[in-house]
Scaffold this active site. Structure first.
Site: not given
Ligand code: AMP
Length: 271
Positions: A58, A144-145, A34, A179-180, A182
């Site tokens: 979602q 990543k998504d 992020h 990175l996630s 989760r």
């Molecule tokens: P999320 O909070 O999981 O909905 O992610 C918010 C944004 O961060 C989305 O656009 C994701 O694709 C991006 N994101 C999540 N993990 C990563 C990562 N490891 N590297 C780059 N962007 C990421």
């Protein structure tokens, strides 16, 4: 940093600003992935807006929304440290019986959409709401998504939305794990097992570099590396998510979804 807790508050704050707005929508539990999106938004815009909203529409029935990691205090600090101007932190973004966006029948219901039917309807609906609430110049999304990013780009095109979508590279740990939010669910053993996902993607890239572009052979080699994970799919598709028999350099995404223990992880590589 100003925190806006409703769209009205957000609009009042943003209406008083001139200049470009960079927007990073998130579901919180912020990590370095992020942060690269926020840093890029900071570099290229006069104002930076980050939203933190765990969007209920979602999540499918049976997916535990209440268990999604929440780290309000740390997230606020990270945003402050990243010089975010406005943090949009709404309680809710819906009323009863609303209009919603429907993801396209094919691209919205394969891969992630097949495993999680309706997930992309909810994702697109909230992203449209957020884009209309923030009215950013640029909005930043992670590769990543990949399927999410592709569908958002399609929505922007199909609905003539006036925003530039900026795709950002996947940020990884030193050992390759993407990175996630989760990843916090993984114990030590599972974290090691999870490395098979980035390992399989690396193998695919190696094969392509050695001029083996045959999708079936690449998928077979990846499946071997991924054992004994519970693999939902390994897919080799174009940037428009059409299945490929041969990798096309410059127009291919290789994707994996797999469960490590009960944690569902996704990762991909763009070739
Ligand atoms: P999320 O909070 O999981 O909905 O992610 C918010 C944004 O961060 C989305 O656009 C994701 O694709 C991006 N994101 C999540 N993990 C990563 C990562 N490891 N590297 C780059 N962007 C990421």
């Amino acid at each position: 940093m100003i925190i806006a807790r409703s769209v009205d508050e957000l609009r009042t704050i943003l209406d008083a600003k001139n200049g470009s707005i960079g927007f990073v929508p998130t579901m919180g539990a912020l990590h370095s992935g992020h942060r690269t999106l926020i840093d890029e938004a900071r570099k290229c815009n006069d104002h930076v807006v980050v939203s933190i909203y765990v969007n209920p529409t979602q999540f499918l029935a049976g997916e535990d929304l209440s268990k999604y990691p929440r780290k309000e205090e740390a997230d606020f600090k990270i945003c402050e440290l990243c010089s975010v101007d406005v943090l949009f932190y709404p309680q809710s973004m819906y009323e009863n019986d609303e209009i919603s966006i429907k993801a396209p029948n094919v691209r919205g219901y394969i891969l992630e959409g097949a495993s999680r039917p309706g997930h992309f309807d909810g994702m697109l609906t909230v992203v449209l709401k957020l884009l209309n609430a923030v009215r950013p110049t640029r909005a930043y999304f992670g590769k990543k998504d990949a399927q999410q990013l592709g569908l958002i780009q399609q929505m922007v095109s199909n609905f003539y939305l006036d925003v530039e979508i900026v795709p950002m590279e996947t940020v990884r740990e030193n050992d390759g794990l993407a990175l996630s939010s989760r990843n916090v669910y993984l114990d030590e053993f599972q974290r090691k097992e999870a490395l098979k996902i980035s390992g399989a993607l690396r193998k695919a890239v190696e094969m392509v570099m050695q001029k083996n572009t045959n999708a079936e052979e690449i998928q077979k080699a990846m499946a071997e590396i991924l054992q004994p994970l519970d693999v939902e799919y390994v897919a080799i598709v174009t940037r428009r998510f059409e299945a490929l028999n041969e990798v096309i350099l410059g127009d291919t995404i290789i994707l994996i979804a797999a469960r490590v223990g009960t944690t569902r992880l996704i990762d991909n590589v763009w070739i």
